[in-house]
Design a protein around this motif. Sequence first.
Motif, PDB file in Angstrom:
ATOM      1  N   ALA A 155       0.898  -1.217   0.009  1.00  0.00           N
ATOM      2  CA  ALA A 155       0.122   0.105   0.053  1.00  0.00           C
ATOM      3  C   ALA A 155       1.082   1.168   0.064  1.00  0.00           C
ATOM      4  N   ALA A 160      -2.952   3.677  -2.556  1.00  0.00           N
ATOM      5  CA  ALA A 160      -2.887   2.906  -1.361  1.00  0.00           C
ATOM      6  C   ALA A 160      -3.918   2.049  -1.395  1.00  0.00           C
ATOM      7  N   SER A 161      -5.140   2.397  -1.661  1.00  0.00           N
ATOM      8  CA  SER A 161      -6.248   1.770  -1.502  1.00  0.00           C
ATOM      9  C   SER A 161      -6.234   0.409  -2.621  1.00  0.00           C
ATOM     10  N   THR A 189      -3.135   2.005   4.808  1.00  0.00           N
ATOM     11  CA  THR A 189      -4.154   2.856   3.987  1.00  0.00           C
ATOM     12  C   THR A 189      -4.935   3.628   4.877  1.00  0.00           C
ATOM     13  N   ARG A 233      -3.606  -1.957  -1.434  1.00  0.00           N
ATOM     14  CA  ARG A 233      -4.080  -2.850  -0.357  1.00  0.00           C
ATOM     15  C   ARG A 233      -4.926  -3.990  -0.939  1.00  0.00           C
TER      16      ARG A 233
END
Length: 211
Positions: free
Chosen positions: A134, A162-163, A198, A166
């Motif tokens: 992430a 980041a999402s 995240t 993840r």
Amino acid sequence: MTGVTPAQLRDWISRFGALIDEHQAELTELDSEIGDADHGANMARGMHAVVAALQSDPPETPAALGRSVGMTLVSTVGGASGPLYGTFFLRLGTAAGDATTLDAAALGAALRAGVDGIIARGKAAPGDKTMVDALVPAVDAWDAAAPGGDPVAAADAAVAAASAGRDATIPLVARKGRASYLGERSAGHLDPGAASATLLLEALRDAVAAS
């Protein structure tokens, strides 16, 4: 807006603590699937201590904030999370230097220094199914957006990256940490460290955007 202030950075940490509390059960459930089932509780305990420390002695520079948060996390969070998140903030603070505010590029450089610290400490690389999955795309996205000078836009880009990073941990086979002991059985589960990382970026985005 040209610079992120120590007050905004303190707000970032407070917001991160609140998000950890909100998602504590979720983080623990994720960790129960491929780890020791303690990530949520460990992070909540550490962030409670961090927020209390910042309230009792508010740091007035980014460097001081990094030191305070980092040392508190190292001393209060068990497992791998304390040393990794602690290293992130210690490196972030060092990279901030003597600055009293950080523009988008400087904050991006501090974030990257923190992520590089995590990589050095945990010996993880993208694709290993860790928080690095992430954080690396997040700092890359921040740097790509930072030349525009708007930390809100940079933070938005970082959260989106980041999402995605993840979620991309779900099919991966873990190569680091407790989850690696499961081998192929670790595939199909979202990494809890990537989930909390995240939240870290979401808290930063919200703190910067709130000013």
